[in-house]
Design an enzyme around this catalytic site. Structure first.
Site, mmCIF file in Angstrom:
data_model
loop_
_atom_site.group_PDB
_atom_site.id
_atom_site.type_symbol
_atom_site.label_atom_id
_atom_site.label_comp_id
_atom_site.label_asym_id
_atom_site.label_seq_id
_atom_site.Cartn_x
_atom_site.Cartn_y
_atom_site.Cartn_z
ATOM 1 N N GLY A 10 37.035 33.565 32.258
ATOM 2 C CA GLY A 10 38.144 34.269 32.887
ATOM 3 C C GLY A 10 38.841 33.517 34.012
ATOM 4 O O GLY A 10 39.175 32.333 33.891
ATOM 5 N N ILE A 11 39.032 34.221 35.111
ATOM 6 C CA ILE A 11 39.773 33.669 36.257
ATOM 7 C C ILE A 11 39.039 32.466 36.844
ATOM 8 O O ILE A 11 39.658 31.461 37.225
ATOM 9 C CB ILE A 11 39.953 34.773 37.324
ATOM 10 C CG1 ILE A 11 40.877 35.883 36.794
ATOM 11 C CG2 ILE A 11 40.485 34.194 38.629
ATOM 12 C CD1 ILE A 11 40.891 37.155 37.646
ATOM 13 N N TYR A 70 33.468 50.437 42.357
ATOM 14 C CA TYR A 70 34.039 49.089 42.240
ATOM 15 C C TYR A 70 35.068 48.854 43.355
ATOM 16 O O TYR A 70 35.046 47.818 44.029
ATOM 17 C CB TYR A 70 34.679 48.935 40.864
ATOM 18 C CG TYR A 70 35.420 47.640 40.654
ATOM 19 C CD1 TYR A 70 34.731 46.463 40.357
ATOM 20 C CD2 TYR A 70 36.814 47.581 40.725
ATOM 21 C CE1 TYR A 70 35.414 45.261 40.154
ATOM 22 C CE2 TYR A 70 37.498 46.397 40.526
ATOM 23 C CZ TYR A 70 36.792 45.246 40.238
ATOM 24 O OH TYR A 70 37.472 44.054 40.046
ATOM 25 N N SER A 104 40.598 42.970 44.476
ATOM 26 C CA SER A 104 41.176 43.643 43.305
ATOM 27 C C SER A 104 42.307 44.557 43.759
ATOM 28 O O SER A 104 42.265 45.119 44.865
ATOM 29 C CB SER A 104 40.116 44.503 42.612
ATOM 30 O OG SER A 104 40.741 45.404 41.704
ATOM 31 N N GLY A 139 31.187 32.521 39.189
ATOM 32 C CA GLY A 139 31.784 33.171 38.019
ATOM 33 C C GLY A 139 32.690 32.190 37.306
ATOM 34 O O GLY A 139 33.697 32.579 36.707
HETATM 35 P P1 NAI Z 1 35.005 37.743 33.724
HETATM 36 O O1 NAI Z 1 34.042 38.774 33.284
HETATM 37 O O2 NAI Z 1 35.549 36.795 32.719
HETATM 38 O O3 NAI Z 1 34.396 36.870 34.905
HETATM 39 C C1 NAI Z 1 33.386 37.300 35.768
HETATM 40 C C2 NAI Z 1 32.376 36.165 35.886
HETATM 41 O O4 NAI Z 1 31.420 36.508 36.888
HETATM 42 C C3 NAI Z 1 31.613 35.953 34.570
HETATM 43 O O5 NAI Z 1 31.624 34.568 34.258
HETATM 44 C C4 NAI Z 1 30.205 36.447 34.888
HETATM 45 O O6 NAI Z 1 29.193 35.726 34.206
HETATM 46 C C5 NAI Z 1 30.139 36.188 36.384
HETATM 47 N N1 NAI Z 1 29.152 37.031 37.033
HETATM 48 C C6 NAI Z 1 28.992 38.372 36.943
HETATM 49 N N2 NAI Z 1 27.956 38.765 37.688
HETATM 50 C C7 NAI Z 1 27.437 37.659 38.265
HETATM 51 C C8 NAI Z 1 26.354 37.406 39.141
HETATM 52 N N3 NAI Z 1 25.566 38.396 39.591
HETATM 53 N N4 NAI Z 1 26.113 36.129 39.522
HETATM 54 C C9 NAI Z 1 26.888 35.120 39.088
HETATM 55 N N5 NAI Z 1 27.930 35.284 38.251
HETATM 56 C C10 NAI Z 1 28.194 36.545 37.843
HETATM 57 O O7 NAI Z 1 36.175 38.548 34.429
HETATM 58 P P2 NAI Z 1 37.352 38.109 35.417
HETATM 59 O O8 NAI Z 1 38.408 39.096 35.190
HETATM 60 O O9 NAI Z 1 37.651 36.671 35.309
HETATM 61 O O10 NAI Z 1 36.699 38.429 36.832
HETATM 62 C C11 NAI Z 1 36.686 37.506 37.912
HETATM 63 C C12 NAI Z 1 36.863 38.261 39.204
HETATM 64 O O11 NAI Z 1 38.185 38.815 39.250
HETATM 65 C C13 NAI Z 1 35.896 39.421 39.431
HETATM 66 O O12 NAI Z 1 35.417 39.395 40.757
HETATM 67 C C14 NAI Z 1 36.779 40.637 39.208
HETATM 68 O O13 NAI Z 1 36.316 41.755 39.911
HETATM 69 C C15 NAI Z 1 38.115 40.151 39.713
HETATM 70 N N6 NAI Z 1 39.260 40.907 39.245
HETATM 71 C C16 NAI Z 1 39.601 40.902 37.915
HETATM 72 C C17 NAI Z 1 40.687 41.641 37.486
HETATM 73 C C18 NAI Z 1 41.129 41.657 36.048
HETATM 74 O O14 NAI Z 1 42.034 42.435 35.704
HETATM 75 N N7 NAI Z 1 40.570 40.837 35.174
HETATM 76 C C19 NAI Z 1 41.478 42.459 38.416
HETATM 77 C C20 NAI Z 1 41.057 42.362 39.784
HETATM 78 C C21 NAI Z 1 39.972 41.617 40.169
#
Ligand code: NAI
Length: 250
Positions: free
Chosen positions: A17-18, A152, A139, A13
């Protein structure tokens, strides 16, 4: 010389984002970074913004597919030989009442968040050097119930449990495994799940520090857990949420 000179780290990922913020911090700290994600265009754009093409490998990967993870491992082996760290961060959100969750939702959310994290680590094992560090991304929802979060949250609770048991499982190879638990972090996923500014303002109001998190707030702590500065920490969860889980809103 920084802690990450000569070190190779996989971030799933990593195109947004993160994950992207973590990849950026790693590159700044001297690491070679593999960013893997579902969206090839996004990965290519990320490589450009990281501005260190000789130290960044982008591999389009769906972490829920084992064939993709095998291909990812082969490309890492060919380009960098081994890994010293993994941030299993790829994930998807779902905001839905239990009654509305479909089988396809279930397979996608569990397939990405839990199966994806599990096999990301399993497939990385042959590449991981001694004393490597693995960080999983859970999370805040593993600690609080939310009506639209059953699927989730359960997928992330599985991730938390996984880190706890992987820690003794991999300790013999000197590999540490920890979990980061983010609160409300302003990313594409957060914006998608919350939908509009009114909801985002409500979420912000739940945070003791009074602000939503930035991806860098998480990335800095992930770097700590990946680095030798946390060499005596394994099987732990680090909650990085500005005081969301532990406080009552004022
Ligand atoms: P984001 O949507 O920017 O990043 C998620 C990334 O995972 C994206 O780049 C997407 O392309 C990739 N992804 C999704 N499904 C995939 C798959 N099957 N195979 C490979 N890559 C895949 O969002 P964010 O917030 O940066 O999320 C990163 C992690 O942080 C996630 O696991 C999310 O659950 C977790 N998280 C985020 C929170 C928030 O408030 N943003 C809070 C708690 C946890």
């Amino acid at each position: 010389m920084t802690d990450f000179d000569g070190k190779n780290v996989l971030v799933t990922g990593g195109g947004s984002g993160i994950g992207l913020a973590t990849a950026r911090r790693l590159v700044e700290a001297g690491a070679r970074v593999v960013i893997a994600g579902r969206n090839a265009d996004r990965l290519n754009a990320a490589v450009k913004t990281l501005d260190a093409e000789d130290r960044v490998l982008a591999v389009p990967t769906d972490v829920s597919r084992l064939a993709d993870l095998d291909r990812l491992s082969a490309q890492i082996r060919e380009r960098f030989g081994q890994l010293h760290g993994v941030f299993a961060n790829a994930g998807i959100g779902l905001n839905a009442r239990t009654a509305d969750v479909t089988e396809a939702d279930f397979d996608q959310v569990v397939g990405t968040n839990f199966k994806g994290a599990f096999f990301t680590v399993q497939k990385a094992l042959p590449l991981l050097a001694e004393n490597s560090s693995v960080v999983l991304n859970a999370s805040w929802l593993v600690h609080r119930g939310m009506a639209t979060g059953s699927l989730y949250a359960a997928s992330k609770a599985a991730v938390l449990s996984l880190a706890q048991t992987l820690a003794p499982d991999l300790a013999g190879q000197g590999i540490r495994v920890n979990t980061i638990t983010p609160g409300h972090i302003r990313t594409e996923m957060f914006d998608g799940v919350t939908g509009n500014d009114q909801v985002r303002e409500f979420f912000r109001g739940q945070v003791a520090l009074g602000r939503l998190g930035r991806p860098e707030d998480i990335a800095d702590v992930v770097l700590f857990l990946l680095s030798s500065r946390s060499s005596y920490i394994t099987g732990q969860e680090l909650v990085v949420d500005g005081g969301l889980v532990g406080s009552v809103p004022a």
